[in-house]
Design a protein around this motif. Sequence first.
Motif, short mmCIF file in Angstrom:
data_model
loop_
_atom_site.label_atom_id
_atom_site.label_comp_id
_atom_site.label_asym_id
_atom_site.label_seq_id
_atom_site.Cartn_x
_atom_site.Cartn_y
_atom_site.Cartn_z
N LEU A 24 -20.14 -36.82 38.13
CA LEU A 24 -19.70 -36.70 39.52
C LEU A 24 -20.35 -35.50 40.22
O LEU A 24 -20.11 -35.26 41.40
N GLY A 25 -21.15 -34.72 39.46
CA GLY A 25 -21.90 -33.63 40.07
C GLY A 25 -21.37 -32.24 39.81
O GLY A 25 -21.87 -31.26 40.39
N TYR A 26 -20.37 -32.09 38.93
CA TYR A 26 -19.79 -30.77 38.68
C TYR A 26 -20.52 -30.07 37.54
O TYR A 26 -20.91 -30.69 36.56
N GLU A 27 -20.66 -28.75 37.70
CA GLU A 27 -21.35 -27.94 36.70
C GLU A 27 -20.45 -26.78 36.27
O GLU A 27 -19.33 -26.64 36.74
N ASP A 28 -20.96 -25.97 35.36
CA ASP A 28 -20.20 -24.81 34.86
C ASP A 28 -18.82 -25.22 34.35
O ASP A 28 -17.80 -24.61 34.70
N LEU A 29 -18.79 -26.27 33.57
CA LEU A 29 -17.53 -26.75 33.00
C LEU A 29 -17.20 -25.97 31.73
O LEU A 29 -18.09 -25.56 30.99
N ARG A 30 -15.90 -25.79 31.51
CA ARG A 30 -15.45 -25.14 30.27
C ARG A 30 -14.39 -26.02 29.63
O ARG A 30 -13.43 -26.42 30.28
N THR A 31 -14.60 -26.35 28.37
CA THR A 31 -13.71 -27.28 27.67
C THR A 31 -12.92 -26.57 26.59
O THR A 31 -13.45 -25.74 25.86
N GLU A 32 -11.63 -26.87 26.52
CA GLU A 32 -10.79 -26.40 25.43
C GLU A 32 -9.83 -27.54 25.08
O GLU A 32 -9.87 -28.60 25.69
N ASN A 33 -8.97 -27.34 24.11
CA ASN A 33 -8.07 -28.41 23.67
C ASN A 33 -7.23 -28.96 24.81
O ASN A 33 -6.42 -28.26 25.40
N GLY A 34 -7.46 -30.22 25.14
CA GLY A 34 -6.65 -30.89 26.16
C GLY A 34 -6.96 -30.50 27.59
O GLY A 34 -6.24 -30.91 28.50
N LYS A 35 -8.05 -29.75 27.82
CA LYS A 35 -8.35 -29.27 29.17
C LYS A 35 -9.85 -29.20 29.42
O LYS A 35 -10.61 -28.86 28.52
N VAL A 36 -10.23 -29.50 30.67
CA VAL A 36 -11.59 -29.23 31.14
C VAL A 36 -11.48 -28.42 32.43
O VAL A 36 -10.85 -28.86 33.39
N HIS A 37 -12.05 -27.22 32.43
CA HIS A 37 -11.97 -26.32 33.58
C HIS A 37 -13.18 -26.52 34.49
O HIS A 37 -14.31 -26.62 34.02
N PHE A 38 -12.94 -26.53 35.81
CA PHE A 38 -14.02 -26.58 36.79
C PHE A 38 -13.52 -25.97 38.09
O PHE A 38 -12.34 -25.61 38.20
N THR A 39 -14.39 -25.82 39.07
CA THR A 39 -13.97 -25.24 40.35
C THR A 39 -14.26 -26.23 41.47
O THR A 39 -15.16 -27.07 41.36
N GLY A 40 -13.47 -26.10 42.56
CA GLY A 40 -13.69 -26.99 43.69
C GLY A 40 -12.69 -26.73 44.81
O GLY A 40 -11.73 -25.96 44.65
N ASP A 41 -12.92 -27.41 45.93
CA ASP A 41 -12.03 -27.27 47.09
C ASP A 41 -11.14 -28.50 47.21
O ASP A 41 -11.01 -29.28 46.27
N GLU A 42 -10.53 -28.68 48.39
CA GLU A 42 -9.62 -29.81 48.61
C GLU A 42 -10.32 -31.15 48.41
O GLU A 42 -9.75 -32.09 47.84
N MET A 43 -11.57 -31.24 48.85
CA MET A 43 -12.34 -32.47 48.67
C MET A 43 -12.52 -32.77 47.19
O MET A 43 -12.40 -33.92 46.74
N ASP A 44 -12.77 -31.74 46.40
CA ASP A 44 -12.98 -31.93 44.97
C ASP A 44 -11.69 -32.33 44.26
O ASP A 44 -11.73 -33.10 43.29
N ILE A 45 -10.56 -31.83 44.73
CA ILE A 45 -9.26 -32.26 44.19
C ILE A 45 -9.08 -33.76 44.42
O ILE A 45 -8.64 -34.50 43.54
N ALA A 46 -9.45 -34.23 45.62
CA ALA A 46 -9.34 -35.65 45.94
C ALA A 46 -10.30 -36.48 45.08
O ALA A 46 -9.93 -37.52 44.52
N ILE A 47 -11.54 -36.00 44.96
CA ILE A 47 -12.55 -36.73 44.17
C ILE A 47 -12.10 -36.86 42.71
O ILE A 47 -12.17 -37.94 42.12
N ALA A 48 -11.63 -35.76 42.13
CA ALA A 48 -11.22 -35.78 40.72
C ALA A 48 -10.04 -36.70 40.50
O ALA A 48 -10.01 -37.49 39.54
N ASN A 49 -9.04 -36.64 41.38
CA ASN A 49 -7.86 -37.49 41.23
C ASN A 49 -8.21 -38.98 41.37
O ASN A 49 -7.69 -39.82 40.64
#
Length: 385
Positions: A24-49
Amino acid sequence: MEYDLIATTTFGLEGITAKELKALGYEDLRTENGKVHFTGDEMDIAIANIHLRTADRILIKMAEFEARSFEELFQGTKNVKWSDIIPIDGIMHVNGKSVKSTLHSVPDCQSIVKKAIVDSMSNSYGISQFEENGPLYKIEVSILKDVVTLTIDTSGPGLHKRGYREEAGAAPLKETLAAAMVLISRWKEDFILVDPFCGSGTILIEAAMIMQNIAPGMCRSFTCETWPTMDSDVFEQVREGAERAIKNKDIKLIGYDIDGRILKVARSNAEKAGVSKYIEFQKRDFNDFSNSNRYGFIISNPPYGERLGEKKEVEQLYKIFGSFKKKFFNWDYNVLTSYEGFEGPFGRKSTKNRKLYSGKLKCYYYQYFDNELIKNDGDMLINHI
């Protein structure tokens, strides 16, 4: 506004969700048990959901700090600017969990966090009492090895709730796990896909939605859409974009089940998901499996011990399944089961297997890569998106 976001997942699916985010175009991801961390704004919250198929929820991370006393927990929580997101009438619902931490009483932690949030809000709004009769904000205090993480849930009901499945069989497979099974297969649109134990049709429906690029959250709502900080147009824009991106590929999917009642449910689910014209559901015993295609794919979650109750019955079923594999030797098989000895009765070691969880039940996903027309160059997620 830029947020620290977390896509929560079932254990074992973190890498798949991270690949989805990368696609979907996201970078600088960080993965741990049961979670994937990323950054974004309101638009990104909508895209991810709306677009993520294997994530459980999208959370906003508000803070992370160490706390070994209730005072440290209180002050760390109070220091967060909760009013940046929560309005004066917001309903502040706090839940929690604590693992291997000094602060092990979850009810006490929840109570202290709620009091600290109210204190922070009081400083921002200049009042001491809050009616809490507006939009809902589900706040979680999670403490792991004395590290506190405070989050707000943007999704509401879990993202596996696509909106198409009102009923399911006796042992329903979550839509998120079914989607993951398809995404890490090598299935391509040129080949028939069969689920000989299809139940309510979840695997086939998710497969059709993936191949036709139908966003899983397109027809449902999310709790953050009620928030005043969230522009209502943002979700509409993402939904409209998702609608325009839908494809109409010529694909063929077949599901068997011996239960006519559950097949009726499967057909209804496929209709609601908008993929009924791509899936043929047949009332047929697994023992009558047949197909004229030289090459094809099976993705299935066959019955195992917890459902059938008898080890011999399970093993006999897997022996028959294995005999079909010898006949359909050019087909890729992808089988999810909690029965750890699957490869024995099946009669062959898998090309690849990985540990996944169906709820709290540990399962293994056995994959047999035998379709010689498919290069073994990675999973469907990489090849398709």
